[in-house]
Motif scaffolding. Structure first.
Motif, mmCIF file in Angstrom:
data_model
loop_
_atom_site.group_PDB
_atom_site.id
_atom_site.type_symbol
_atom_site.label_atom_id
_atom_site.label_comp_id
_atom_site.label_asym_id
_atom_site.label_seq_id
_atom_site.Cartn_x
_atom_site.Cartn_y
_atom_site.Cartn_z
ATOM 1 N N THR A 60 -1.993 5.702 0.458
ATOM 2 C CA THR A 60 -2.013 4.931 1.706
ATOM 3 C C THR A 60 -2.746 3.609 1.517
ATOM 4 O OG1 THR A 60 -2.004 6.983 2.961
ATOM 5 C CG2 THR A 60 -2.666 5.002 4.131
ATOM 6 N N ILE A 61 -3.878 3.639 0.852
ATOM 7 C CA ILE A 61 -4.652 2.413 0.627
ATOM 8 C C ILE A 61 -3.879 1.440 -0.254
ATOM 9 C CG2 ILE A 61 -6.723 1.515 -0.503
ATOM 10 C CD1 ILE A 61 -8.175 4.010 0.533
ATOM 11 N N ILE A 62 -3.212 1.938 -1.292
ATOM 12 C CA ILE A 62 -2.417 1.068 -2.170
ATOM 13 C C ILE A 62 -1.291 0.407 -1.392
ATOM 14 C CG2 ILE A 62 -0.824 1.082 -4.131
ATOM 15 C CD1 ILE A 62 -2.652 3.262 -5.357
ATOM 16 N N VAL A 63 -0.596 1.165 -0.550
ATOM 17 C CA VAL A 63 0.505 0.603 0.237
ATOM 18 C C VAL A 63 -0.015 -0.443 1.211
ATOM 19 C CG1 VAL A 63 2.224 1.161 2.002
ATOM 20 C CG2 VAL A 63 2.023 2.590 -0.025
ATOM 21 N N VAL A 64 -1.121 -0.158 1.881
ATOM 22 C CA VAL A 64 -1.692 -1.121 2.837
ATOM 23 C C VAL A 64 -2.115 -2.397 2.124
ATOM 24 C CG1 VAL A 64 -3.663 -1.532 4.362
ATOM 25 C CG2 VAL A 64 -2.359 0.575 4.547
ATOM 26 N N LEU A 65 -2.737 -2.276 0.946
ATOM 27 C CA LEU A 65 -3.128 -3.470 0.201
ATOM 28 C C LEU A 65 -1.923 -4.282 -0.240
ATOM 29 C CD1 LEU A 65 -6.091 -2.179 -1.972
ATOM 30 C CD2 LEU A 65 -6.177 -3.763 -0.053
ATOM 31 N N LEU A 66 -0.862 -3.609 -0.659
ATOM 32 C CA LEU A 66 0.343 -4.347 -1.047
ATOM 33 C C LEU A 66 0.960 -5.071 0.143
ATOM 34 C CD1 LEU A 66 2.012 -1.848 -3.514
ATOM 35 C CD2 LEU A 66 0.925 -4.018 -4.057
#
Length: 97
Positions: A53-59
């Motif tokens: 979730t954090i990786i997707v939000v950062l992208l």
């Protein structure tokens, strides 16, 4: 389309068909080498739901500034003043564009 691009497309297609025809052999080879077990360990240890979730939000949030403004008007990256003409410097703040 250039000749090298067409060659790359043909080679990629042939390789994909070859791998698809021999998928069980490739999967067994990866299992023997321990790649699948290592990938399962990494997935279980580091790719939790929160991490994904954090990786997707950062992208999503870390986009190039000004990418949404790509239009007819040019703006100064420093002071956001509208630039007229093809000048290399901003008339408002003097920074190089």
């Amino acid at each position: 389309m250039s000749l090298s691009t067409r060659k790359l497309i043909v080679i990629t297609t042939v390789a994909a068909v070859f791998l698809a025809a021999n998928i069980w052999i490739v999967a067994n080879w990866l299992e023997e080498k321990g790649v699948i077990g290592f990938a399962e360990h990494i997935k279980g240890e580091y790719l939790t739901g929160t991490a994904i979730t954090i990786i997707v939000v950062l992208l999503i949030l870390l986009v190039k500034p000004g990418a949404e403004r790509a239009g007819v008007l040019r703006r100064c990256p420093v002071c956001d003043h509208v630039l007229f003409g093809r000048g290399k410097h901003c008339g408002e703040c003097g920074s190089r564009v």
